[in-house]
Scaffold this motif. Structure first.
Motif, PDB file in Angstrom:
ATOM      1  N   PHE A 220      43.465  55.218  72.806  1.00  0.00           N
ATOM      2  CA  PHE A 220      44.296  55.181  71.231  1.00  0.00           C
ATOM      3  C   PHE A 220      44.317  56.245  70.051  1.00  0.00           C
ATOM      4  CE2 PHE A 220      45.857  52.907  67.197  1.00  0.00           C
ATOM      5  CZ  PHE A 220      46.610  52.830  67.835  1.00  0.00           C
ATOM      6  N   LEU A 221      42.536  55.621  69.622  1.00  0.00           N
ATOM      7  CA  LEU A 221      42.055  56.469  68.433  1.00  0.00           C
ATOM      8  C   LEU A 221      42.198  57.767  68.493  1.00  0.00           C
ATOM      9  CD1 LEU A 221      39.425  53.968  67.234  1.00  0.00           C
ATOM     10  CD2 LEU A 221      41.058  54.042  66.372  1.00  0.00           C
ATOM     11  N   ILE A 222      42.087  58.197  69.682  1.00  0.00           N
ATOM     12  CA  ILE A 222      41.734  59.186  69.453  1.00  0.00           C
ATOM     13  C   ILE A 222      43.270  60.048  69.375  1.00  0.00           C
ATOM     14  CG2 ILE A 222      41.604  61.939  71.293  1.00  0.00           C
ATOM     15  CD1 ILE A 222      39.045  60.223  72.847  1.00  0.00           C
ATOM     16  N   LYS A 223      44.524  59.026  69.769  1.00  0.00           N
ATOM     17  CA  LYS A 223      46.014  59.982  69.213  1.00  0.00           C
ATOM     18  C   LYS A 223      46.131  59.275  67.774  1.00  0.00           C
ATOM     19  CE  LYS A 223      47.472  58.033  73.882  1.00  0.00           C
ATOM     20  NZ  LYS A 223      48.685  57.175  74.590  1.00  0.00           N
ATOM     21  N   ILE A 224      45.505  58.441  67.340  1.00  0.00           N
ATOM     22  CA  ILE A 224      45.489  58.438  66.073  1.00  0.00           C
ATOM     23  C   ILE A 224      45.315  59.637  65.266  1.00  0.00           C
ATOM     24  CG2 ILE A 224      44.711  57.349  64.402  1.00  0.00           C
ATOM     25  CD1 ILE A 224      47.635  56.145  65.789  1.00  0.00           C
ATOM     26  N   ILE A 225      43.865  60.189  65.802  1.00  0.00           N
ATOM     27  CA  ILE A 225      43.430  61.292  64.915  1.00  0.00           C
ATOM     28  C   ILE A 225      44.219  62.895  65.009  1.00  0.00           C
ATOM     29  CG2 ILE A 225      41.179  63.386  65.381  1.00  0.00           C
ATOM     30  CD1 ILE A 225      39.871  60.054  65.960  1.00  0.00           C
ATOM     31  N   SER A 226      44.712  62.415  66.323  1.00  0.00           N
ATOM     32  CA  SER A 226      45.530  64.255  66.947  1.00  0.00           C
ATOM     33  C   SER A 226      46.925  63.727  66.172  1.00  0.00           C
ATOM     34  CB  SER A 226      45.419  64.315  68.233  1.00  0.00           C
ATOM     35  OG  SER A 226      44.713  63.676  68.962  1.00  0.00           O
ATOM     36  N   ILE A 232      45.442  66.846  57.744  1.00  0.00           N
ATOM     37  CA  ILE A 232      43.149  66.348  56.584  1.00  0.00           C
ATOM     38  C   ILE A 232      42.856  67.180  57.266  1.00  0.00           C
ATOM     39  CG2 ILE A 232      43.650  64.025  56.158  1.00  0.00           C
ATOM     40  CD1 ILE A 232      42.441  63.266  58.391  1.00  0.00           C
ATOM     41  N   GLY A 233      43.114  68.696  57.668  1.00  0.00           N
ATOM     42  CA  GLY A 233      42.726  69.914  58.690  1.00  0.00           C
ATOM     43  C   GLY A 233      41.260  68.933  59.992  1.00  0.00           C
ATOM     44  N   TYR A 234      40.940  69.886  59.777  1.00  0.00           N
ATOM     45  CA  TYR A 234      40.155  69.939  61.281  1.00  0.00           C
ATOM     46  C   TYR A 234      38.287  68.980  61.369  1.00  0.00           C
ATOM     47  CZ  TYR A 234      43.066  72.026  64.292  1.00  0.00           C
ATOM     48  OH  TYR A 234      44.086  72.677  65.322  1.00  0.00           O
ATOM     49  N   PRO A 235      38.157  69.845  60.101  1.00  0.00           N
ATOM     50  CA  PRO A 235      36.716  68.969  60.055  1.00  0.00           C
ATOM     51  C   PRO A 235      36.836  67.306  59.520  1.00  0.00           C
ATOM     52  CG  PRO A 235      37.411  70.954  58.258  1.00  0.00           C
ATOM     53  CD  PRO A 235      38.163  70.688  59.006  1.00  0.00           C
ATOM     54  N   ARG A 236      38.107  66.978  59.118  1.00  0.00           N
ATOM     55  CA  ARG A 236      37.759  65.295  58.929  1.00  0.00           C
ATOM     56  C   ARG A 236      37.682  64.675  60.323  1.00  0.00           C
ATOM     57  NH1 ARG A 236      38.772  63.847  52.547  1.00  0.00           N
ATOM     58  NH2 ARG A 236      37.364  65.065  51.769  1.00  0.00           N
ATOM     59  N   SER A 237      38.632  65.622  60.617  1.00  0.00           N
ATOM     60  CA  SER A 237      39.851  65.165  62.163  1.00  0.00           C
ATOM     61  C   SER A 237      38.347  65.072  63.545  1.00  0.00           C
ATOM     62  CB  SER A 237      40.287  65.695  62.822  1.00  0.00           C
ATOM     63  OG  SER A 237      41.414  65.435  61.519  1.00  0.00           O
ATOM     64  N   LEU A 238      37.542  66.268  63.203  1.00  0.00           N
ATOM     65  CA  LEU A 238      35.658  65.765  64.093  1.00  0.00           C
ATOM     66  C   LEU A 238      35.271  65.272  63.686  1.00  0.00           C
ATOM     67  CD1 LEU A 238      36.046  69.812  64.605  1.00  0.00           C
ATOM     68  CD2 LEU A 238      36.640  68.771  66.545  1.00  0.00           C
ATOM     69  N   ASN A 239      35.107  64.952  62.180  1.00  0.00           N
ATOM     70  CA  ASN A 239      34.544  64.188  61.957  1.00  0.00           C
ATOM     71  C   ASN A 239      34.716  62.364  62.936  1.00  0.00           C
ATOM     72  OD1 ASN A 239      31.939  65.412  61.071  1.00  0.00           O
ATOM     73  ND2 ASN A 239      33.096  65.344  58.391  1.00  0.00           N
ATOM     74  N   ALA A 240      36.579  62.256  62.115  1.00  0.00           N
ATOM     75  CA  ALA A 240      36.331  60.769  62.884  1.00  0.00           C
ATOM     76  C   ALA A 240      36.310  60.519  64.421  1.00  0.00           C
ATOM     77  CB  ALA A 240      38.114  60.986  62.487  1.00  0.00           C
ATOM     78  N   LEU A 241      36.933  61.794  65.021  1.00  0.00           N
ATOM     79  CA  LEU A 241      36.350  61.697  66.529  1.00  0.00           C
ATOM     80  C   LEU A 241      35.036  61.616  66.947  1.00  0.00           C
ATOM     81  CD1 LEU A 241      37.288  62.296  69.731  1.00  0.00           C
ATOM     82  CD2 LEU A 241      36.732  64.917  68.814  1.00  0.00           C
TER      83      LEU A 241
END
Length: 255
Positions: A220-226, A232-241
């Motif tokens: 579910f959290l990966i869906k939220i990030i996606s 917000i772009g890739y860097p902060r999304s990848l940090n969240a992942l």
């Protein structure tokens, strides 16, 4: 132009009758962005529109994108997110971003609601008083993070112990105890505030674990990030992942 039919229809659901000026000024960009954000990303999982929109609003507050927030707030209302739910996102943001960064979003929210002829103030959602906010806030911390939080408010060095006290009474007692959003959705928006602003990875990992503890699992959290990645772009999304993966590993979750 090769904007997909799905993207066009989704955009029309968000903004009925609105034609973006970018179609004239930046046609190549808007073709790629709309096809990505409003087709490829939306169709990448089964997240419902209400949850998607609440997460996007929280992400935009966290990233300080007030103009995009105003636009997406209108889309959220069109997708059935209620004024109360939107207000609760903004109120809770104060605990994680501070009033200095949320002040403009309070005004923006009121401006959009007034434009929509929604009478203010909205119905109150508070469930605590000055006298019981600490006690009930502690229980909220326990409900979300576990029994180890029962005495957290009085832990730590004496000179800074008051901050843990405030965390229980103010962050949890004043905000998490409000109606309008349940614990699961409150943890989603906290996750979004932290992931969008960056520099909060320890807290983001902790709240990723809290999300999983109360039922918002890793997938579910990966869906939220996606769904929030286009905003917000890739860097902060990848940090969240990375934080989600670290939290899941600590919890022994491999689903």
């Amino acid at each position: 132009m090769a904007i997909t039919e799905f993207s066009k229809k989704y955009h029309e659901r968000m903004f009925p009758g609105y034609v973006s000026e970018f179609l004239e000024t930046d046609p190549e960009f808007i073709e790629r962005f709309d096809n990505f954000a409003f087709d490829e990303v939306v169709n990448s999982d089964d997240l419902d529109d209400r949850t998607r929109m609440i997460a996007i609003l929280a992400t935009l507050v966290g990233a300080q994108c007030v103009n995009e927030y105003k636009a997406m707030m209108k889309a959220a209302l069109n997708f059935g997110v209620t004024p109360v739910e939107i207000k609760e996102v903004v109120y809770q943001a104060v605990a994680y971003l501070g009033i200095g960064r949320v002040f403009d979003f309070l005004h923006a929210t009121n401006d959009v609601l007034t434009e929509k002829d929604i009478r203010l103030p909205l119905e109150g959602q508070a469930t605590t008083t000055t006298e019981n906010r600490l006690e009930i806030g502690i229980q909220a911390q326990v409900d979300v993070f576990g029994p180890q939080m029962a005495d957290f408010y009085k832990s730590g060095p004496e000179e800074s112990r008051h901050i843990n006290h405030w965390l229980a009474g103010n962050c949890f007692g004043d905000y998490y105890t409000r109606t309008g959003l349940d614990y699961k959705m409150r943890e989603v928006i906290t996750f979004c505030f932290l992931s969008a602003q960056g520099g909060c990875e320890p807290q983001l990992t902790s709240h990723a674990a809290a999300n999983m503890r109360i039922g918002n699992d890793k997938q579910f959290l990966i869906k939220i990030i996606s769904q929030c990645l286009p905003y917000i772009g890739y860097p902060r999304s990848l940090n969240a992942l990375r934080c989600v993966n670290e939290a899941a590993a600590r919890m022994g979750e491999n689903r």
